[in-house]
Design a protein around this motif. Structure first.
Motif, PDB file in Angstrom:
ATOM      1  N   UNK A  57       0.830  -1.205   0.000  1.00 21.35           N
ATOM      2  CA  UNK A  57       0.000   0.000   0.000  1.00 21.35           C
ATOM      3  C   UNK A  57       0.864   1.254   0.000  1.00 21.35           C
ATOM      4  N   UNK A  58       0.353   2.262  -0.663  1.00 16.42           N
ATOM      5  CA  UNK A  58       1.029   3.558  -0.692  1.00 16.42           C
ATOM      6  C   UNK A  58       0.309   4.466   0.287  1.00 16.42           C
ATOM      7  N   UNK A  59       0.876   4.595   1.439  1.00 19.72           N
ATOM      8  CA  UNK A  59       0.285   5.479   2.432  1.00 19.72           C
ATOM      9  C   UNK A  59       1.378   5.940   3.362  1.00 19.72           C
ATOM     10  N   UNK A  60       1.105   7.015   4.078  1.00 18.11           N
ATOM     11  CA  UNK A  60       2.068   7.532   5.039  1.00 18.11           C
ATOM     12  C   UNK A  60       2.165   6.612   6.236  1.00 18.11           C
ATOM     13  N   UNK A  61       3.369   6.353   6.695  1.00 14.86           N
ATOM     14  CA  UNK A  61       3.559   5.478   7.844  1.00 14.86           C
ATOM     15  C   UNK A  61       3.183   6.195   9.132  1.00 14.86           C
ATOM     16  N   UNK A  62       3.226   7.521   9.155  1.00 18.22           N
ATOM     17  CA  UNK A  62       2.950   8.228  10.395  1.00 18.22           C
ATOM     18  C   UNK A  62       1.654   9.016  10.360  1.00 18.22           C
ATOM     19  N   UNK A  63       1.177   9.380   9.177  1.00 15.36           N
ATOM     20  CA  UNK A  63      -0.027  10.197   9.092  1.00 15.36           C
ATOM     21  C   UNK A  63      -0.808   9.851   7.834  1.00 15.36           C
ATOM     22  N   UNK A 121      -0.123   9.400  -0.118  1.00 10.63           N
ATOM     23  CA  UNK A 121      -0.145   9.534  -1.571  1.00 10.63           C
ATOM     24  C   UNK A 121      -1.543   9.207  -2.083  1.00 10.63           C
ATOM     25  N   UNK A 122      -2.129   8.159  -1.530  1.00 16.95           N
ATOM     26  CA  UNK A 122      -3.446   7.725  -1.978  1.00 16.95           C
ATOM     27  C   UNK A 122      -4.490   8.801  -1.708  1.00 16.95           C
ATOM     28  N   UNK A 123      -4.446   9.412  -0.535  1.00 16.86           N
ATOM     29  CA  UNK A 123      -5.428  10.439  -0.209  1.00 16.86           C
ATOM     30  C   UNK A 123      -5.368  11.583  -1.198  1.00 16.86           C
ATOM     31  N   UNK A 145       2.719  -2.482 -17.681  1.00 18.13           N
ATOM     32  CA  UNK A 145       2.716  -2.290 -19.128  1.00 18.13           C
ATOM     33  C   UNK A 145       4.116  -2.436 -19.729  1.00 18.13           C
ATOM     34  N   UNK A 146       5.136  -2.565 -18.867  1.00 15.13           N
ATOM     35  CA  UNK A 146       6.499  -2.786 -19.352  1.00 15.13           C
ATOM     36  C   UNK A 146       6.850  -4.271 -19.368  1.00 15.13           C
ATOM     37  N   UNK A 147       6.757  -4.935 -18.216  1.00 18.27           N
ATOM     38  CA  UNK A 147       7.096  -6.371 -18.186  1.00 18.27           C
ATOM     39  C   UNK A 147       5.879  -7.257 -18.463  1.00 18.27           C
ATOM     40  N   UNK A 148       4.687  -6.649 -18.516  1.00 22.47           N
ATOM     41  CA  UNK A 148       3.415  -7.307 -18.827  1.00 22.47           C
ATOM     42  C   UNK A 148       2.926  -8.281 -17.753  1.00 22.47           C
ATOM     43  N   UNK A 149       3.548  -8.253 -16.589  1.00 20.09           N
ATOM     44  CA  UNK A 149       3.124  -9.141 -15.498  1.00 20.09           C
ATOM     45  C   UNK A 149       1.902  -8.580 -14.771  1.00 20.09           C
ATOM     46  N   UNK A 150       0.925  -9.429 -14.490  1.00 23.64           N
ATOM     47  CA  UNK A 150      -0.177  -9.012 -13.623  1.00 23.64           C
ATOM     48  C   UNK A 150       0.293  -9.079 -12.170  1.00 23.64           C
ATOM     49  N   UNK A 151      -0.276  -8.249 -11.321  1.00 27.49           N
ATOM     50  CA  UNK A 151       0.077  -8.295  -9.899  1.00 27.49           C
ATOM     51  C   UNK A 151      -1.039  -7.685  -9.070  1.00 27.49           C
ATOM     52  N   UNK A 152      -1.060  -8.068  -7.803  1.00 24.76           N
ATOM     53  CA  UNK A 152      -1.991  -7.488  -6.856  1.00 24.76           C
ATOM     54  C   UNK A 152      -1.377  -6.243  -6.226  1.00 24.76           C
ATOM     55  N   UNK A 153      -2.230  -5.292  -5.923  1.00 25.77           N
ATOM     56  CA  UNK A 153      -1.848  -4.107  -5.150  1.00 25.77           C
ATOM     57  C   UNK A 153      -2.644  -4.139  -3.868  1.00 25.77           C
ATOM     58  N   UNK A 154      -1.976  -4.119  -2.729  1.00 28.95           N
ATOM     59  CA  UNK A 154      -2.644  -4.110  -1.428  1.00 28.95           C
ATOM     60  C   UNK A 154      -3.188  -2.697  -1.222  1.00 28.95           C
ATOM     61  N   UNK A 155      -4.509  -2.565  -1.234  1.00 27.94           N
ATOM     62  CA  UNK A 155      -5.149  -1.259  -1.159  1.00 27.94           C
ATOM     63  C   UNK A 155      -4.810  -0.529   0.126  1.00 27.94           C
TER      64      UNK A 155
END
Length: 175
Positions: free
Chosen positions: A111-117, A122-124, A163-173
């Motif tokens: 997940x892309x989020x602040x560790x302290x706040x 980034x997501x917000x 779109x570069x290596x064409x691999x599918x992957x999960x993103x932890x929301x």
């Protein structure tokens, strides 16, 4: 040996054992590192209490997680109550940096989020601005990725493709 020392030693022994438990859906990350295993305490009656919090309400893994906690405690010969606590709600901010790196190495974009706040994550900002989220590929680190489905292999993940290596992957929301 004093009661306080005995209690601390007992709690540490149980923490050490519980630290070996991993998420049933992501077996490379411990429940504690994910922030699911919230607290271990001794109640007034001397019984240990283990507090767990689901990543999402209705998380199908919670029954297995509770069973795993109970089994580990039984292995130790420790009697305890296991509580599922919903408030405060789990947040990706509770994940350790180690857990995030373990997810990435396993092939799940952390997940892309602040560790302290979490309010400055980034997501917000992306969500507030109506901009798409840029999620780096856990395989090649490219940011040239696209969301395929907002729902991935579990409710806490979205499906992306690089779109570069064409691999599918999960993103932890991020939550």
């Amino acid at each position: 040996m004093s009661t306080d020392t005995t209690t601390v030693d007992r709690l540490q022994r149980v923490w050490d054992a519980l630290d070996t438990l991993t998420d049933p859906e992501i077996p490379v990350v411990s429940l504690r590192a994910l922030g699911i295993l919230r607290e271990l305490r001794e109640a007034a009656d001397g019984m240990l209490e283990v507090v767990i919090t689901p990543t999402y309400s209705g998380c199908p893994a919670m029954g297995q997680i509770e069973d795993d906690v109970r089994a580990k405690l039984a292995e130790l010969g420790v009697s305890a109550r296991v509580f599922t606590q919903l408030a405060p709600a789990w947040t990706t901010d509770w994940m350790t940096d180690e857990a995030r790196e373990q997810l990435r190495r396993y092939g799940i974009a952390p997940p892309q989020c602040g560790r302290t706040d979490a309010t400055t994550s980034v997501v917000s900002f992306a969500a507030q601005a109506g901009q798409p989220l840029t999620v780096p590929c856990p395989q090649c680190a490219s940011t040239h990725t696209t969301e395929v489905s907002h729902f991935g292999s579990t409710a806490c993940k979205a499906q992306y493709r690089c779109l570069d290596c064409l691999e599918p992957f999960d993103y932890f929301k991020s939550i």
